[in-house]
Design an enzyme around this catalytic site. Structure first.
Site, mmCIF file in Angstrom:
data_model
loop_
_atom_site.group_PDB
_atom_site.id
_atom_site.type_symbol
_atom_site.label_atom_id
_atom_site.label_comp_id
_atom_site.label_asym_id
_atom_site.label_seq_id
_atom_site.Cartn_x
_atom_site.Cartn_y
_atom_site.Cartn_z
ATOM 1 N N LYS A 158 -22.153 -21.533 -17.281
ATOM 2 C CA LYS A 158 -23.723 -21.804 -16.558
ATOM 3 C C LYS A 158 -23.820 -20.512 -15.483
ATOM 4 C CE LYS A 158 -23.028 -23.658 -13.497
ATOM 5 N NZ LYS A 158 -22.153 -23.695 -12.757
ATOM 6 N N ARG A 188 -19.191 -17.872 -4.944
ATOM 7 C CA ARG A 188 -20.386 -18.822 -4.398
ATOM 8 C C ARG A 188 -20.858 -18.134 -3.928
ATOM 9 N NH1 ARG A 188 -17.118 -21.404 -6.872
ATOM 10 N NH2 ARG A 188 -17.288 -22.486 -8.815
HETATM 11 N N1 LIG Z 1 -18.745 -25.717 -16.631
HETATM 12 C C1 LIG Z 1 -17.914 -25.811 -15.683
HETATM 13 O O1 LIG Z 1 -17.809 -27.213 -15.325
HETATM 14 C C2 LIG Z 1 -17.787 -24.881 -14.343
HETATM 15 C C3 LIG Z 1 -17.356 -25.524 -13.529
HETATM 16 C C4 LIG Z 1 -16.760 -24.446 -11.978
HETATM 17 C C5 LIG Z 1 -17.275 -23.140 -12.475
HETATM 18 N N2 LIG Z 1 -18.051 -22.833 -13.015
HETATM 19 C C6 LIG Z 1 -18.519 -21.344 -14.500
HETATM 20 O O2 LIG Z 1 -17.800 -20.564 -13.613
HETATM 21 C C7 LIG Z 1 -17.523 -19.367 -13.610
HETATM 22 C C8 LIG Z 1 -16.411 -18.724 -12.413
HETATM 23 O O3 LIG Z 1 -16.224 -19.699 -11.781
HETATM 24 P P1 LIG Z 1 -14.972 -20.285 -10.059
HETATM 25 O O4 LIG Z 1 -15.397 -21.451 -9.855
HETATM 26 O O5 LIG Z 1 -13.804 -20.054 -11.708
HETATM 27 O O6 LIG Z 1 -14.932 -18.585 -10.123
HETATM 28 P P2 LIG Z 1 -13.395 -18.109 -9.557
HETATM 29 O O7 LIG Z 1 -11.774 -18.359 -9.384
HETATM 30 O O8 LIG Z 1 -13.973 -17.439 -8.599
HETATM 31 O O9 LIG Z 1 -12.854 -17.099 -10.711
HETATM 32 C C9 LIG Z 1 -14.121 -16.267 -11.092
HETATM 33 C C10 LIG Z 1 -12.446 -15.292 -11.388
HETATM 34 O O10 LIG Z 1 -13.583 -14.016 -11.763
HETATM 35 C C11 LIG Z 1 -13.005 -12.389 -11.651
HETATM 36 N N3 LIG Z 1 -13.659 -11.583 -10.678
HETATM 37 C C12 LIG Z 1 -14.688 -10.224 -11.662
HETATM 38 N N4 LIG Z 1 -14.570 -9.617 -10.804
HETATM 39 C C13 LIG Z 1 -14.887 -10.608 -9.741
HETATM 40 C C14 LIG Z 1 -15.018 -10.612 -7.776
HETATM 41 N N5 LIG Z 1 -16.247 -9.152 -7.377
HETATM 42 N N6 LIG Z 1 -14.923 -11.851 -6.857
HETATM 43 C C15 LIG Z 1 -13.921 -12.421 -7.248
HETATM 44 N N7 LIG Z 1 -13.944 -12.627 -8.958
HETATM 45 C C16 LIG Z 1 -14.122 -11.775 -9.516
HETATM 46 C C17 LIG Z 1 -11.324 -13.275 -11.452
HETATM 47 O O11 LIG Z 1 -10.376 -13.116 -12.097
HETATM 48 P P3 LIG Z 1 -9.303 -11.993 -13.064
HETATM 49 O O12 LIG Z 1 -8.811 -11.177 -10.760
HETATM 50 O O13 LIG Z 1 -7.884 -12.329 -12.946
HETATM 51 O O14 LIG Z 1 -9.993 -10.742 -13.070
HETATM 52 C C18 LIG Z 1 -11.989 -14.913 -10.525
HETATM 53 O O15 LIG Z 1 -10.797 -15.381 -11.151
HETATM 54 C C19 LIG Z 1 -18.915 -19.453 -12.622
HETATM 55 O O16 LIG Z 1 -20.176 -18.281 -13.751
HETATM 56 C C20 LIG Z 1 -19.575 -20.683 -12.607
HETATM 57 O O17 LIG Z 1 -20.403 -20.841 -12.166
HETATM 58 C C21 LIG Z 1 -18.295 -23.401 -14.397
#
Ligand SMILES: NC(=O)c1ccc[n+]([C@@H]2O[C@H](COP(=O)([O-])OP(=O)(O)OC[C@H]3O[C@@H](n4cnc5c(N)ncnc54)[C@H](OP(=O)(O)O)[C@@H]3O)[C@@H](O)[C@H]2O)c1
Length: 337
Positions: free
Chosen positions: A95, A163
Site C-alpha cells: 500500500k 517517507r
Molecule cells: N503493510 C505494512 O505494514 C507496511 C509497513 C511499512 C511499510 N509499508 C510499505 O512498504 C513499502 C516500503 O516501506 P519500508 O519502510 O519497508 O521501506 P524501506 O525500508 O525504505 O525500503 C524500501 C526499499 O526500496 C528499495 N529502493 C528502490 N529505490 C529506492 C530509492 N530511490 N530510495 C530508497 N530505497 C529504494 C531499497 O531496497 P534495495 O536497496 O534492496 O533495492 C529499499 O530498501 C512502502 O510502500 C510502505 O508504504 C507497509
C-alpha cells in the site's frame, strides 16, 4: 499449489512479511532482488532465500518465480507492478498501490489483459478483528453508522527515510492516512465528497494531514495522519445507538485484539482471535492465484482507494472540497456550500 515468490528489494517491511511467508504453506520465497547484488546476496544468506539478483529486472526474468511482492517506495509501485505483470508474474504490491486513480486503472488493465492477479497489500483488512468490526456494524451493534474517527501517526526516526521524499511519493496521507481512508471506505462505501488540510515539510510533502469525508446516507468521517508527531493508532465508530472503539485498528502493535462497544449505558469488551494479518494476506494472494477466489483487495477496491487519495490531495492543494463523481471517481467541480 505452492506459489514461488520473488521479493523486490530488501525493504524493512520484509522483516514482518518474510516470517509470515514462512508460516504460510502456500508460499515459498524463492528469490530476492536489490539494487546492489552484494546486498541481495547478503540478505539471501541471512534469510535463507535460495536466489538473489542485483536488479529487480533480473529477478523478473527468473522463469521459476510465479509472483512478486513489491515493498518499494511508493513512487515505484505502479512502474514495477506493471513491469512484473508484463513479465508474467502475479503481483502483491504494498500500500498504497497508487496516488492517482488512472495509474491504478492502467495497472489493472494490464493485469486483466495478461490474466494475472494484482492485489494491494493492506494487511489489516485480512485480520479477523477488521472483519469483525464490519460484521458487528452490519448486525446493527451500534445502530446506524453516523461517524468514523480515525488516526494513525508516528515519528520518523531515520534520516533520509523514503517517507520524507516528494520524488518517492512519501507523506503522511500516502504512508499512514491511507489506512484511515481505507477503513472508512470499507465500512461506509465510497466517499461522495472529501476535504483535506495539510502541514507540509521542506520537500513539500505532507507531514500532517487532516481529512473529512462525506459518504452516502450522511455518514461522515474525520481522520488525521502524521509522520512527525507521536505514535497514535485510533478508530472510533459512532452509530445512532452506540459507539465502538477499536483497539490497535491497523495492527501496528502486538496488542490483543479488542473492540469495546458502549450502548444503552452498558459497556461490552469483545476479543477476536489474534490472527496474523501478513500470513492471511499471503494466503489470500495464493488463493487468488490458484483461482479459488478473487483477492480480497482487487480492482474495484484499489482504484477507488487511489481516487480517494487523489481527491484528498487535490482538496488540500486547492483549499476547496472535492466532489467525487461516480463512486470513487474524482472529476466534478468542487461543490460550494
Ligand atoms: N503493510 C505494512 O505494514 C507496511 C509497513 C511499512 C511499510 N509499508 C510499505 O512498504 C513499502 C516500503 O516501506 P519500508 O519502510 O519497508 O521501506 P524501506 O525500508 O525504505 O525500503 C524500501 C526499499 O526500496 C528499495 N529502493 C528502490 N529505490 C529506492 C530509492 N530511490 N530510495 C530508497 N530505497 C529504494 C531499497 O531496497 P534495495 O536497496 O534492496 O533495492 C529499499 O530498501 C512502502 O510502500 C510502505 O508504504 C507497509
Amino acid at each position: 499449489m505452492t506459489v514461488r515468490l520473488g521479493v523486490l528489494s530488501t525493504a524493512r517491511i520484509n522483516e514482518l512479511v518474510l516470517p509470515a511467508a514462512q508460516a504460510c504453506e502456500q508460499i515459498e520465497v524463492l528469490a530476492i532482488a536489490s539494487r546492489e547484488l552484494a546486498r541481495a546476496e547478503r540478505y539471501a544468506a541471512q534469510h535463507g532465500i535460495e536466489r538473489s539478483y542485483g536488479s529487480y529486472a533480473s529477478l523478473l526474468e527468473d522463469r521459476d518465480v510465479d509472483a512478486v511482492y513489491i515493498p518499494l517506495p511508493n513512487a515505484l509501485h505502479i512502474e514495477w507492478s506493471e513491469r512484473a505483470l508484463e513479465a508474467g508474474k502475479h503481483v502483491l504490491c504494498e500500500k498504497p498501490l497508487a496516488r492517482r486513480r488512472q495509474q491504478a486503472e492502467q495497472a489493472f488493465d494490464i493485469a486483466e489483459r495478461v490474466g494475472l492477479v494484482l492485489a494491494e497489500a493492506f494487511m489489516y483488512r485480512h485480520h479477523p478483528q477488521t472483519l469483525q468490526v464490519k460484521s458487528l456494524l452490519g448486525a446493527g451493534a451500534i445502530g446506524r453508522l453516523r461517524l468514523i474517527r480515525a488516526s494513525q501517526s508516528f515519528t520518523i526516526t531515520q534520516a533520509g527515510d523514503v517517507r520524507y521524499s516528494r520524488a518517492l511519493e512519501g507523506g503522511a496521507l500516502m504512508d499512514v492516512g491511507c489506512y484511515c481512508v481505507n477503513l472508512a471506505r470499507f465500512v461506509a462505501g465510497e466517499p461522495e465528497r472529501v476535504y483535506g488540510e495539510q502541514r507540509r515539510g521542506d520537500d513539500g510533502i505532507d507531514l500532517l494531514f487532516s481529512g473529512t469525508m462525506r459518504f452516502a446516507e450522511d455518514v461522515l468521517a474525520q481522520f488525521d495522519a502524521g509522520i512527525d508527531v507521536p505514535t497514535r493508532d485510533f478508530l472510533e465508530l459512532v452509530g445512532s445507538d452506540g459507539t465502538m472503539d477499536v483497539h490497535d485498528p491497523w495492527m501496528s502493535g502486538s496488542a490483543e485484539p479488542l473492540i469495546t462497544i458502549r450502548r444503552d449505558g452498558e459497556t461490552e469488551h469483545l476479543t477476536t482471535e489474534p490472527g496474523e494479518a501478513y500470513r492471511l494476506q499471503l494466503a489470500d494472494f495464493a488463493a487468488a492465484i490458484s483461482g479459488e477466489r478473487e483477492p480480497r483487495l482487487g480492482r474495484a477496491d484499489a482504484t477507488a482507494q487511489a481516487a480517494a487519495i487523489e481527491a484528498l490531495y487535490a482538496s488540500a492543494d486547492s483549499g476547496r472540497p472535492v466532489d467525487l463523481g461516480e463512486p470513487g471517481r474524482p472529476g466534478k467541480e468542487p461543490a460550494r456550500r
